[in-house]
Design a protein around this motif. Structure first.
Motif, PDB file in Angstrom:
ATOM      1  N   VAL A 159       0.844  -1.187   0.000  1.00  0.00           N
ATOM      2  CA  VAL A 159       0.000   0.000   0.000  1.00  0.00           C
ATOM      3  C   VAL A 159       0.884   1.244   0.000  1.00  0.00           C
ATOM      4  N   MET A 160       0.592   2.177  -0.906  1.00  0.00           N
ATOM      5  CA  MET A 160       1.271   3.463  -0.950  1.00  0.00           C
ATOM      6  C   MET A 160       0.338   4.511  -0.341  1.00  0.00           C
ATOM      7  N   ALA A 161       0.724   5.066   0.800  1.00  0.00           N
ATOM      8  CA  ALA A 161      -0.095   6.057   1.497  1.00  0.00           C
ATOM      9  C   ALA A 161       0.582   7.417   1.410  1.00  0.00           C
ATOM     10  N   ILE A 162      -0.069   8.365   0.740  1.00  0.00           N
ATOM     11  CA  ILE A 162       0.517   9.678   0.510  1.00  0.00           C
ATOM     12  C   ILE A 162      -0.087  10.699   1.468  1.00  0.00           C
ATOM     13  N   CYS A 163       0.747  11.580   1.970  1.00  0.00           N
ATOM     14  CA  CYS A 163       0.254  12.684   2.792  1.00  0.00           C
ATOM     15  C   CYS A 163       1.186  13.876   2.623  1.00  0.00           C
ATOM     16  N   GLY A 164       0.799  15.011   3.196  1.00  0.00           N
ATOM     17  CA  GLY A 164       1.637  16.198   3.159  1.00  0.00           C
ATOM     18  C   GLY A 164       2.336  16.416   4.483  1.00  0.00           C
ATOM     19  N   ASP A 165       3.201  17.423   4.538  1.00  0.00           N
ATOM     20  CA  ASP A 165       3.925  17.695   5.778  1.00  0.00           C
ATOM     21  C   ASP A 165       2.973  18.090   6.899  1.00  0.00           C
ATOM     22  N   GLY A 166       1.868  18.761   6.569  1.00  0.00           N
ATOM     23  CA  GLY A 166       0.907  19.138   7.597  1.00  0.00           C
ATOM     24  C   GLY A 166       0.286  17.938   8.281  1.00  0.00           C
ATOM     25  N   ALA A 167       0.127  16.841   7.547  1.00  0.00           N
ATOM     26  CA  ALA A 167      -0.474  15.634   8.117  1.00  0.00           C
ATOM     27  C   ALA A 167       0.391  15.007   9.199  1.00  0.00           C
ATOM     28  N   THR A 168       1.713  15.274   9.159  1.00  0.00           N
ATOM     29  CA  THR A 168       2.600  14.678  10.164  1.00  0.00           C
ATOM     30  C   THR A 168       2.400  15.306  11.542  1.00  0.00           C
ATOM     31  N   SER A 169       1.642  16.396  11.610  1.00  0.00           N
ATOM     32  CA  SER A 169       1.337  17.014  12.901  1.00  0.00           C
ATOM     33  C   SER A 169       0.056  16.473  13.512  1.00  0.00           C
ATOM     34  N   GLU A 170      -0.604  15.567  12.796  1.00  0.00           N
ATOM     35  CA  GLU A 170      -1.854  14.980  13.273  1.00  0.00           C
ATOM     36  C   GLU A 170      -1.588  13.687  14.040  1.00  0.00           C
ATOM     37  N   GLY A 171      -2.425  13.415  15.029  1.00  0.00           N
ATOM     38  CA  GLY A 171      -2.278  12.191  15.806  1.00  0.00           C
ATOM     39  C   GLY A 171      -2.451  10.938  14.974  1.00  0.00           C
ATOM     40  N   ASP A 172      -3.305  10.995  13.949  1.00  0.00           N
ATOM     41  CA  ASP A 172      -3.541   9.824  13.102  1.00  0.00           C
ATOM     42  C   ASP A 172      -2.262   9.363  12.412  1.00  0.00           C
ATOM     43  N   ALA A 197       1.720  23.755   5.608  1.00  0.00           N
ATOM     44  CA  ALA A 197       0.418  23.176   5.923  1.00  0.00           C
ATOM     45  C   ALA A 197      -0.580  24.314   5.754  1.00  0.00           C
ATOM     46  N   ILE A 198      -1.100  24.481   4.560  1.00  0.00           N
ATOM     47  CA  ILE A 198      -1.824  25.666   4.096  1.00  0.00           C
ATOM     48  C   ILE A 198      -0.883  26.871   4.253  1.00  0.00           C
ATOM     49  N   SER A 199      -1.002  27.629   5.343  1.00  0.00           N
ATOM     50  CA  SER A 199      -0.145  28.806   5.505  1.00  0.00           C
ATOM     51  C   SER A 199       0.915  28.627   6.585  1.00  0.00           C
ATOM     52  N   VAL A 200       0.919  27.502   7.263  1.00  0.00           N
ATOM     53  CA  VAL A 200       1.862  27.280   8.365  1.00  0.00           C
ATOM     54  C   VAL A 200       3.152  26.670   7.828  1.00  0.00           C
ATOM     55  N   PRO A 201       4.293  27.359   7.946  1.00  0.00           N
ATOM     56  CA  PRO A 201       5.554  26.822   7.425  1.00  0.00           C
ATOM     57  C   PRO A 201       6.043  25.646   8.259  1.00  0.00           C
ATOM     58  N   LEU A 202       6.920  24.862   7.655  1.00  0.00           N
ATOM     59  CA  LEU A 202       7.388  23.638   8.289  1.00  0.00           C
ATOM     60  C   LEU A 202       8.042  23.885   9.636  1.00  0.00           C
ATOM     61  N   ASP A 203       8.795  24.967   9.775  1.00  0.00           N
ATOM     62  CA  ASP A 203       9.510  25.190  11.033  1.00  0.00           C
ATOM     63  C   ASP A 203       8.578  25.519  12.194  1.00  0.00           C
ATOM     64  N   ARG A 204       7.296  25.751  11.904  1.00  0.00           N
ATOM     65  CA  ARG A 204       6.308  25.945  12.961  1.00  0.00           C
ATOM     66  C   ARG A 204       5.544  24.659  13.261  1.00  0.00           C
ATOM     67  N   GLN A 205       5.893  23.597  12.547  1.00  0.00           N
ATOM     68  CA  GLN A 205       5.203  22.319  12.724  1.00  0.00           C
ATOM     69  C   GLN A 205       6.042  21.288  13.461  1.00  0.00           C
ATOM     70  N   THR A 206       7.355  21.342  13.284  1.00  0.00           N
ATOM     71  CA  THR A 206       8.187  20.273  13.831  1.00  0.00           C
ATOM     72  C   THR A 206       9.569  20.811  14.183  1.00  0.00           C
ATOM     73  N   ALA A 207      10.185  20.184  15.177  1.00  0.00           N
ATOM     74  CA  ALA A 207      11.561  20.505  15.546  1.00  0.00           C
ATOM     75  C   ALA A 207      12.507  19.368  15.168  1.00  0.00           C
ATOM     76  N   ALA A 208      11.993  18.346  14.473  1.00  0.00           N
ATOM     77  CA  ALA A 208      12.809  17.211  14.061  1.00  0.00           C
ATOM     78  C   ALA A 208      13.803  17.619  12.984  1.00  0.00           C
TER      79      ALA A 208
END
Length: 362
Positions: A159-172, A197-208
């Motif tokens: 199975v190939m499951a595609i998502c965006g960077d914003g999805a990595t901030s979701e619990g699912d 994630a729409i207007s939220v840049p990556l550096d506001r989503q994760t510190a990884a």
């Protein structure tokens, strides 16, 4: 028990096999796909770009309710579709319509949901393509479930499951990775990191250090790849699919790309990013890159390029014809496919609607 995590670490820089100038870049452990695969991918990229442009025109004409363009991200989507076998499954998000078309689904059916219709448009059981998922990351759990079920049945399905960077901030997202890792589900998680994630840049989503590093905590190997290099994507995703099929469990791939156009037609990207940020990415266009490579090696000429463009134009014509056709609406469809056997409540609701419509006619 402490496990060696070295094999889980992604590369320090994204894997690139063809640079923005169209020149090959040697990479240890990664070979360029064969010429046939690259030419096929180029043709699909041309079709995907035309699909995006036509869909954007249709939304302005009122024939689509909304359209999230994947302009600039086509290489991720084409490669994701091309590395799968016929029996494999694709789980897309709302932005991955180009991947759905590259998988072989009719373009009009692909856009049915975004048209605002009550149904998905295509049969997932026939196409092995799940419905477009608008809620972030919820479909990843479904993808893991399909992959786990296939493994229990002894199938070699991936199975190939595609998502965006914003999805990595979701619990699912995290629940899906954890379950997949524990049960060694044959699923490849492809994260299209387009920076927002729409207007939220990556550096506001994760510190990884990178999104690919997130796999380490679950025991999932991660890899980073240039998301505008279709050759690298075919190599990295193809290898990930191969490992998953061989029983090595889930794989996580982060593709570094960029959303050239707005989040959707309803978004004003100028409110959160500048033209100076967008312009450098135009020079990294995934189509121009592989086209330059193919022409430089005599694998593509003007006649072949024109033929691929003509095929893409015929696809656009089908889109216009299909989406400009008015389909008669039948209110009963809203109730017919909720349950195999309609509940008393559904029957009551259908009767109320029928009565309201009858009153309007009178």
């Amino acid at each position: 028990m402490t496990r060696d995590a070295a094999h889980l670490l992604p590369s320090t820089v994204p894997v690139t096999l063809i640079d923005p100038d169209g020149d090959p870049v040697p990479q240890v452990g990664h070979d360029l796909p064969d010429s046939e695969a690259l030419v096929r991918a180029f043709a699909a990229l041309v079709a995907a770009r035309r699909f995006n442009d036509q869909a954007y025109a249709l939304v302005r004409q009122g024939r689509l309710a909304v359209y999230p363009s994947s302009h600039g991200q086509e290489a991720c989507q084409v490669a994701a579709a091309h590395v799968l076998a016929d029996g494999d499954w694709l789980f897309p998000t709302y932005r991955d319509t180009a991947a759905v078309v590259a998988r072989g689904v009719d373009p009009v059916q692909t856009l049915t949901l975004l048209k605002g219709d009550w149904h998905n448009g295509y049969d997932p059981t026939e196409t092995h393509v799940a419905p477009l998922a608008t809620p972030l990351a919820t479909h990843l759990l479904h993808a893991v479930g399909v992959a786990h079920a296939a493994r229990l049945r002894g199938e070699d399905t991936v199975v190939m499951a595609i998502c965006g960077d914003g999805a990595t901030s979701e619990g699912d997202f995290h629940e899906a990775l954890n379950f997949a890792a524990v049960f060694r589900a044959p699923v490849v998680f492809l994260v299209q990191n387009n920076g927002y994630a729409i207007s939220v840049p990556l550096d506001r989503q994760t510190a990884a250090p990178s999104l690919a590093h997130k796999g380490i905590g679950y025991g999932i190997p991660g890899e980073r790849v240039d998301g505008n290099d279709v050759a690298a994507l075919l190599s990295v995703l193809g290898a990930a699919v191969g490992r998953a099929r061989a029983g090595e469990g889930p794989q996580l791939v982060e593709a570094h790309t960029y959303r050239v156009q707005a989040h959707t037609n309803a978004d004003d990207a100028g409110r959160y990013r500048t033209d100076d940020e967008v312009t450098p990415w135009l020079a990294r266009d995934p189509i121009t890159r592989v086209e330059t490579y193919l022409r430089g090696r005599g694998l593509l000429d003007d006649d072949k390029a024109a033929a691929y463009a003509e095929t893409a134009e015929r696809l656009a014509e089908r889109m216009r014809a299909g989406l400009n056709a008015d389909v008669p609406a039948d209110y009963r469809d809203l109730f017919a496919h909720v349950y195999a056997e309609p509940t008393p409540q559904l029957r009551e609701q259908q009767a109320l609607v029928a009565d309201e419509l009858a009153r309007e006619v009178r």
